[in-house]
Design a protein around this motif. Sequence first.
Motif, PDB file in Angstrom:
ATOM      1  N   LEU A 130     -10.808  14.512   4.449  1.00 37.92           N
ATOM      2  CA  LEU A 130     -11.984  13.985   5.124  1.00 37.92           C
ATOM      3  C   LEU A 130     -12.917  13.329   4.127  1.00 37.92           C
ATOM      4  O   LEU A 130     -13.437  12.236   4.376  1.00 37.92           O
ATOM      5  CB  LEU A 130     -12.699  15.094   5.893  1.00 37.92           C
ATOM      6  N   SER A 131     -13.104  13.943   2.981  1.00 36.08           N
ATOM      7  CA  SER A 131     -14.013  13.362   1.987  1.00 36.08           C
ATOM      8  C   SER A 131     -13.501  12.034   1.452  1.00 36.08           C
ATOM      9  O   SER A 131     -14.298  11.188   1.024  1.00 36.08           O
ATOM     10  CB  SER A 131     -14.272  14.347   0.845  1.00 36.08           C
ATOM     11  N   GLU A 132     -12.203  11.804   1.481  1.00 36.66           N
ATOM     12  CA  GLU A 132     -11.664  10.515   1.051  1.00 36.66           C
ATOM     13  C   GLU A 132     -11.916   9.427   2.092  1.00 36.66           C
ATOM     14  O   GLU A 132     -12.199   8.279   1.742  1.00 36.66           O
ATOM     15  CB  GLU A 132     -10.164  10.616   0.766  1.00 36.66           C
ATOM     16  N   VAL A 133     -11.809   9.755   3.384  1.00 35.16           N
ATOM     17  CA  VAL A 133     -11.936   8.721   4.417  1.00 35.16           C
ATOM     18  C   VAL A 133     -13.382   8.447   4.836  1.00 35.16           C
ATOM     19  O   VAL A 133     -13.684   7.358   5.332  1.00 35.16           O
ATOM     20  CB  VAL A 133     -11.065   9.021   5.660  1.00 35.16           C
ATOM     21  N   LEU A 134     -14.271   9.405   4.656  1.00 31.36           N
ATOM     22  CA  LEU A 134     -15.652   9.223   5.127  1.00 31.36           C
ATOM     23  C   LEU A 134     -16.346   7.990   4.541  1.00 31.36           C
ATOM     24  O   LEU A 134     -16.999   7.254   5.288  1.00 31.36           O
ATOM     25  CB  LEU A 134     -16.486  10.474   4.872  1.00 31.36           C
ATOM     26  N   PRO A 135     -16.258   7.712   3.244  1.00 33.90           N
ATOM     27  CA  PRO A 135     -16.943   6.522   2.729  1.00 33.90           C
ATOM     28  C   PRO A 135     -16.444   5.211   3.365  1.00 33.90           C
ATOM     29  O   PRO A 135     -17.248   4.327   3.673  1.00 33.90           O
ATOM     30  CB  PRO A 135     -16.656   6.553   1.226  1.00 33.90           C
TER      31      PRO A 135
ATOM     32  N   TRP B 297      -3.565   3.313   0.347  1.00 40.43           N
ATOM     33  CA  TRP B 297      -4.160   2.991  -0.943  1.00 40.43           C
ATOM     34  C   TRP B 297      -3.424   1.834  -1.593  1.00 40.43           C
ATOM     35  O   TRP B 297      -2.203   1.740  -1.506  1.00 40.43           O
ATOM     36  CB  TRP B 297      -4.057   4.183  -1.896  1.00 40.43           C
ATOM     37  N   ILE B 298      -4.177   0.984  -2.238  1.00 41.50           N
ATOM     38  CA  ILE B 298      -3.604   0.006  -3.158  1.00 41.50           C
ATOM     39  C   ILE B 298      -4.151   0.410  -4.516  1.00 41.50           C
ATOM     40  O   ILE B 298      -5.369   0.346  -4.748  1.00 41.50           O
ATOM     41  CB  ILE B 298      -3.966  -1.442  -2.784  1.00 41.50           C
ATOM     42  N   GLY B 299      -3.266   0.868  -5.352  1.00 48.71           N
ATOM     43  CA  GLY B 299      -3.700   1.475  -6.610  1.00 48.71           C
ATOM     44  C   GLY B 299      -4.501   2.731  -6.287  1.00 48.71           C
ATOM     45  O   GLY B 299      -4.068   3.576  -5.513  1.00 48.71           O
ATOM     46  N   ASP B 300      -5.706   2.805  -6.831  1.00 42.06           N
ATOM     47  CA  ASP B 300      -6.573   3.967  -6.585  1.00 42.06           C
ATOM     48  C   ASP B 300      -7.586   3.720  -5.484  1.00 42.06           C
ATOM     49  O   ASP B 300      -8.442   4.560  -5.238  1.00 42.06           O
ATOM     50  CB  ASP B 300      -7.323   4.335  -7.873  1.00 42.06           C
ATOM     51  N   GLU B 301      -7.509   2.560  -4.822  1.00 37.00           N
ATOM     52  CA  GLU B 301      -8.516   2.208  -3.817  1.00 37.00           C
ATOM     53  C   GLU B 301      -7.999   2.441  -2.396  1.00 37.00           C
ATOM     54  O   GLU B 301      -6.948   1.917  -2.008  1.00 37.00           O
ATOM     55  CB  GLU B 301      -8.920   0.745  -3.966  1.00 37.00           C
ATOM     56  N   LEU B 302      -8.776   3.216  -1.637  1.00 39.77           N
ATOM     57  CA  LEU B 302      -8.460   3.417  -0.219  1.00 39.77           C
ATOM     58  C   LEU B 302      -8.826   2.132   0.530  1.00 39.77           C
ATOM     59  O   LEU B 302      -9.979   1.699   0.499  1.00 39.77           O
ATOM     60  CB  LEU B 302      -9.252   4.594   0.344  1.00 39.77           C
TER      61      LEU B 302
ATOM     62  N   PRO C 215       0.825  -1.206   0.000  1.00 39.04           N
ATOM     63  CA  PRO C 215       0.000   0.000   0.000  1.00 39.04           C
ATOM     64  C   PRO C 215       0.860   1.258   0.000  1.00 39.04           C
ATOM     65  O   PRO C 215       1.984   1.269   0.481  1.00 39.04           O
ATOM     66  CB  PRO C 215      -0.801  -0.107   1.305  1.00 39.04           C
ATOM     67  N   SER C 216       0.289   2.303  -0.550  1.00 38.94           N
ATOM     68  CA  SER C 216       0.896   3.628  -0.516  1.00 38.94           C
ATOM     69  C   SER C 216       0.192   4.404   0.594  1.00 38.94           C
ATOM     70  O   SER C 216      -1.040   4.462   0.628  1.00 38.94           O
ATOM     71  CB  SER C 216       0.674   4.304  -1.869  1.00 38.94           C
ATOM     72  N   ILE C 217       0.952   4.990   1.505  1.00 36.56           N
ATOM     73  CA  ILE C 217       0.370   5.703   2.639  1.00 36.56           C
ATOM     74  C   ILE C 217       0.629   7.194   2.467  1.00 36.56           C
ATOM     75  O   ILE C 217       1.757   7.600   2.180  1.00 36.56           O
ATOM     76  CB  ILE C 217       0.953   5.198   3.968  1.00 36.56           C
TER      77      ILE C 217
END
Length: 79
Positions: free
Chosen positions: A11-16, A47-52, A4-6
Amino acid sequence: MPEPSIRRATLSEVLPLRAAVLRAGGPIESALLPGDSEGAGVHWGAWIGDELVACTSLYPAERDGQPTTHLRGAATRAG
């Protein structure tokens, strides 16, 4: 599986992810924590690729009269 890339997240990225994991898929608003609306938190994601796939948020706090950090909202996607 790729590493993973850290990085810092918004906030809008982590909320879902918080809503899916911590609130059993409830509405996004249910995943808001105290301080989020005021911008108090610092958010981190993996993230792995574009997925959180994992996240956590850090908030300023005080303990025994000393400043400290409160870790909240940690969530990891299943799998």
